[in-house]
Design a protein around this motif. Structure first.
Motif, mmCIF file in Angstrom:
data_model
loop_
_atom_site.group_PDB
_atom_site.id
_atom_site.type_symbol
_atom_site.label_atom_id
_atom_site.label_comp_id
_atom_site.label_asym_id
_atom_site.label_seq_id
_atom_site.Cartn_x
_atom_site.Cartn_y
_atom_site.Cartn_z
ATOM 1 N N PHE A 1 31.787 10.038 -0.359
ATOM 2 C CA PHE A 1 31.913 11.493 -0.471
ATOM 3 C C PHE A 1 33.289 11.736 -1.053
ATOM 4 O O PHE A 1 34.231 12.069 -0.361
ATOM 5 C CB PHE A 1 31.752 12.098 0.938
ATOM 6 N N LYS B 1 35.003 7.363 3.948
ATOM 7 C CA LYS B 1 34.135 8.447 3.475
ATOM 8 C C LYS B 1 34.482 8.827 2.049
ATOM 9 O O LYS B 1 33.647 9.308 1.299
ATOM 10 C CB LYS B 1 34.232 9.667 4.396
ATOM 11 N N PHE C 1 25.593 12.284 -1.925
ATOM 12 C CA PHE C 1 25.946 11.356 -0.854
ATOM 13 C C PHE C 1 24.839 10.318 -0.650
ATOM 14 O O PHE C 1 25.090 9.116 -0.613
ATOM 15 C CB PHE C 1 26.194 12.126 0.458
ATOM 16 N N HIS D 1 33.489 17.177 6.727
ATOM 17 C CA HIS D 1 32.737 17.134 5.468
ATOM 18 C C HIS D 1 32.671 18.488 4.777
ATOM 19 O O HIS D 1 31.834 18.703 3.909
ATOM 20 C CB HIS D 1 31.315 16.647 5.758
ATOM 21 N N SER E 1 23.925 14.817 5.676
ATOM 22 C CA SER E 1 23.463 14.939 4.292
ATOM 23 C C SER E 1 21.949 15.100 4.223
ATOM 24 O O SER E 1 21.416 15.513 3.197
ATOM 25 C CB SER E 1 23.900 13.715 3.486
ATOM 26 N N ASP F 1 21.779 16.281 0.484
ATOM 27 C CA ASP F 1 22.931 16.092 -0.383
ATOM 28 C C ASP F 1 22.665 14.848 -1.227
ATOM 29 O O ASP F 1 22.927 13.728 -0.807
ATOM 30 C CB ASP F 1 24.187 15.920 0.485
ATOM 31 N N ARG G 1 25.088 6.367 -0.807
ATOM 32 C CA ARG G 1 24.907 5.601 0.433
ATOM 33 C C ARG G 1 23.808 4.555 0.259
ATOM 34 O O ARG G 1 23.944 3.428 0.729
ATOM 35 C CB ARG G 1 24.560 6.552 1.594
#
Lengths: 346, 142, 343
Positions: free
Chosen positions: A59, A55, A117, A251, A108, A114, A121
């Motif tokens: 993130f 992650k 992120f 998170h 997200s 978000d 991604r």
């Protein structure tokens, strides 16, 4: 698409992926972590699992959201900072961590997107690795809806056949990436297919921890909110951040202004990982903290993972990687807490 | 032709109000010349200089840091400089241990009458820092 | 040697007499050979008490929780808390008393001597006995540890699996206690500061490269601070939570508040945090090595504190936690303290 890649060809495949930033497990000292690989020859997938989950790539612990600078007219100039859009590949992601990324993806998208992120991604291909043996004695992925070879969150799933990797594409991105290995990979024969199936089914049996009746956990937790269980279980907690920082799905974040210069004002607004076990988490500006003791903080962690998120999204906010149990410096075991929660009598 | 820009080290000097700061003032009113590379910060006593101040100065980009107080026995608060001496000993050892050049951090005793000594310390300090180049080790990389 | 039964009997006795509120000790971690901290408030629970080389924790850290709990309660139970301490841990209690954080009456100290041995480093142990089913560890006396794998016992010299700090330890017997188990022993260590001297011998660049790499790993989980019995500040400079942000707090106001360390895990901030911590532990660290043990990314934090320990001894002849009635290292001075470095 299903293909077979000889182990010795992994590096030459990686060599063909020059336009990508390649992340892979890397050992420094005794600790494994995901690192940006400068040299494809160093890529190895022979590893248990990393201390910090992947992650951190999507993130990051520190993310600059925007920069600000006071103007001569007395205003403030604000410049948005977005993550760079270099495509990335993460090699060797374990099933639990890939599921973690999938859950983070869902989060997200909930409410306000978000963008940081999502943007990362969308630029990232996950080439995961199925487990033969549980990387940690504390693995319990099968108890929380996963498996050592789960496809959730993966673009490609790789299975170690001994001298080769069995590649299965899961998404379009995966197909595209496997296309780049044209010429190096071969089509799997029946034996290889059978081997892969066997490895998958065997690996599930090797998971040692098993939490029974997980479907009842929501109910059980809702009944013990106000009990002494939390005081008892949190007695030894140190209030450090290991459990959540090493969690593939935690998170929570904090937003701060980092000042670079005070006259005229210039700085950055940054987002950093935060942690529900820290004493200043949820601290109000008045100085009051609604979760002022260790018991309520431990409760929050367990409840968020197994009750609140479960109620909202009908899944657990835990992928059973076992890191928090293995890394906890005082041996607090979330599986044990859940077991106790189920049988707790007021 | 473009001239190579000469490195001008920046020194942060924590000077106690009663002696060292007065000493630097004396250097000024006596029209003594010394390099302009020093940023003086007057503190009430060298004993009030927290190690935080020193690390922060390095973080904010100081190339060298000086802590200066009254001579032993002369402290306005009787013993503040003795405490400072102990603490600074430890800071100096710690900075050396993590690989900060020992020339970047000094402590001195400068009385209100020692304007000349102050100019000498600063000139020597600048000379020491010049070959080291900028201090980038502890400088903030936010 | 410490006899576990005697230790248990004593614990049962003081619980029965109501002398202590509860006892902080060690118990087996579910079905494993390692231990976890145990909080024993009932006599039956004493059965689970353990004392063996897997008792790695410094339990003095939990006196901080006890103090915070007591402060919140309206009518607190003022009886002392029993705590099992090793040599290093006992010095930590001494410091808490020295700094008036607790009083001697707040704590009932049950000392256990490590004698010629100490506690294990789990990493060294699992490396040495890789692939073996370790069941139990025992002190075998005379600087040896017995490791039970499956049904087989093997006795190994303690140094092979001891934690680094125990190998360098010269004070294995508690300094302060209400009751002591095991023998008072001295330990001859040829050079307790060997590792530090080695690091000191590096040149500036190599020192920096070493620490830079280590500090780069830090994820600021603050486990080092959380596990430390000496890190009891209500508010750590690394947190800066005193900054009250109101709706009308302007960006300028926020900018001008002092924030010593930002939350971002970048090298400069990590260094700042760890340097501040090392300075704050100078003359207070008892080298229980807990910060080093808990670090999830294996930063050798002990070296920083150990260096400060060495300097306090070399320059000021001070060893932390030996004499609680005397002032602490940086709250006192001698007129002839060394000052050759001062210009």
């Amino acid at each position: 698409m299903e293909k077979v890649l000889l182990k010795k060809d992994l590096n030459s495949w990686a060599g063909k992926l020059g336009s990508y930033d390649i992340y892979a497990p890397f050992k420094s000292g005794d600790v494994w972590g995901y690192e940006l690989m400068e040299n494809q020859a160093e890529i190895t997938l022979d590893y248990p699992n990393t201390a910090i989950p992947p992650k951190k790539i999507l993130f990051p612990q520190r993310e600059v959201l925007f920069e600000f600078e006071a103007t001569q007219e007395g205003g403030m100039e604000i410049r948005e900072v977005l993550p760079d859009d270099t495509p990335k590949i993460i090699f060797g992601v374990r099933s639990c961590d890939a599921r973690g990324l999938a859950k983070l993806g869902k989060i997200s998208q909930g409410g306000i997107e978000d963008v940081y992120f999502t943007r990362r991604r969308n630029q990232t291909v996950i080439a995961g690795l199925a487990c033969h043996n549980p990387p940690s004695p504390y693995c319990f992925c099968t108890s929380v809806g996963g498996s050592p070879h789960s496809l959730e969150g993966m673009d490609i799933l790789m299975t170690d056949l001994g001298d080769a990797y069995y590649l299965e594409s899961v998404t379009e991105e995966g197909v595209k990436l496997m296309g780049s290995a044209e010429g190096i990979v071969t089509d799997p024969d029946d034996k290889q297919k059978a081997d892969k199936e066997k490895i998958h089914s065997d690996s599930e049996k090797k998971i040692l921890l098993d939490i029974s009746d997980m479907e009842k956990i929501n109910e059980a937790l809702s009944e013990i909110f106000d009990t002494g269980l939390w005081d008892r279980e949190s007695l030894s907690c140190l209030r450090c951040g290991i459990c959540t920082f090493s969690c593939p799905v935690c998170h929570c974040f904090d937003v701060n202004d980092e000042i670079i210069r005070t006259h005229p004002l210039k700085g950055k607004r940054v987002r950093t990982w935060d942690n529900c076990q820290f004493p200043d988490f949820t601290m109000h500006s008045s100085g009051h903290n609604p979760r002022s003791d260790k018991a309520s903080r431990l409760r929050q962690r367990v409840m968020h993972k197994f009750r609140y998120f479960n109620e909202n999204c009908e899944e657990f906010l835990c992928t059973g990687c076992g890191r928090c149990i293995e890394k906890c410096p005082v041996g607090i075991d979330i599986v044990e807490v859940l077991e106790k929660a189920k049988t707790y009598e007021k | 032709m473009k001239m190579e820009e000469k490195f001008e080290p920046k020194i942060v000097a924590f000077l106690c109000k009663w002696c060292s700061s007065a000493g630097s003032d004396l250097a000024g009113v006596s029209r003594l010349k010394y390099p302009p590379n020093v940023v003086p910060i007057t503190v009430m006593c060298s004993g009030s200089v927290s190690p935080n101040y020193i690390f922060s100065a390095f973080k904010k980009g100081a190339d060298g840091v000086l802590v200066s107080g009254c001579h032993p026995g002369d402290c306005h608060y009787m013993k503040g400089n003795y405490y400072a001496r102990r603490r600074i000993t430890l800071v100096k050892e710690l900075l050396d241990f993590i690989g900060i050049e020992p020339q970047r951090f000094h402590m001195s005793w400068v009385s209100a009458a020692e304007g000349a000594k102050f100019t000498e310390i600063i000139s020597d300090f600048v000379k020491e820092l010049e070959p080291l180049g900028p201090q980038n080790k502890l400088r903030s990389n936010l | 040697m410490v006899t576990l039964e005697e230790l248990k009997d004593n614990c049962r006795q003081i619980l029965k007499e109501g002398k202590v509120k509860y006892i902080i000790g060690y118990k087996r971690k579910n079905g494993q050979y390692m231990t976890v901290p145990a909080f024993l408030d009932r006599i039956e629970e004493v059965d689970h008490l353990v004392w063996d080389p897997s008792c790695i924790y410094n339990l003095v850290r939990y006196l901080r929780d006890e103090k915070m709990r007591k402060e919140k309660e309206k009518e607190p139970d003022t009886r002392p808390v029993g705590v099992i301490v090793k040599g290093c841990d006992s010095r930590a209690v001494n410091i808490l008393i020295q700094e008036n954080y607790i009083t001697r009456d707040d704590v009932y100290i049950i000392g256990v001597s490590c004698e010629k041995s100490g506690i294990v480093d789990e990493k060294k142990l699992t490396k040495k006995f890789a692939g073996k089913d370790i069941r139990k560890l025992d002190f075998a006396g005379n600087g040896k540890i017995q490791v039970t794998c499956g049904t087989k016992n093997s006795v190994v010299p303690a140094e092979e699996i001891l934690a680094d700090r125990c190998i360098e330890c010269t004070i294995p017997t508690p300094i302060v206690f209400d009751v002591l188990f095991g023998e008072k022993t001295d330990r001859e260590v040829p050079d307790p500061f060997k590792t530090i001297k080695e690091l000191e011998s590096f040149d500036t660049t190599r020192k920096w490269e070493f620490w830079k790499e280590e500090m780069d790993k830090c994820i600021r989980c603050y486990a080092c601070r959380s596990v430390c019995p000496m890190c009891y500040c209500d508010e750590c400079v690394a947190d800066s939570i005193s900054l009250a942000v109101k709706p009308d707090t302007t960006a300028e106001e926020k900018a001008h508040k002092i924030r010593w360390v930002e939350k971002s895990p970048v090298i400069s901030e990590n260094f700042n945090y760890h340097l501040i911590r090392a300075m704050h532990l100078a003359g207070r660290c008892v080298d229980c090595g807990e910060c080093d043990r808990v670090c999830p990314v294996d930063i050798p934090l002990r070296y920083l504190n150990r260096k400060m320990e060495k300097e306090s001894l070399d320059h000021f002849g001070y060893t932390a936690g030996m004499e609680p009635e005397k002032p602490t290292l940086v709250s006192c001075f001698r007129e002839d303290d060394p000052e050759e470095f001062i210009l």
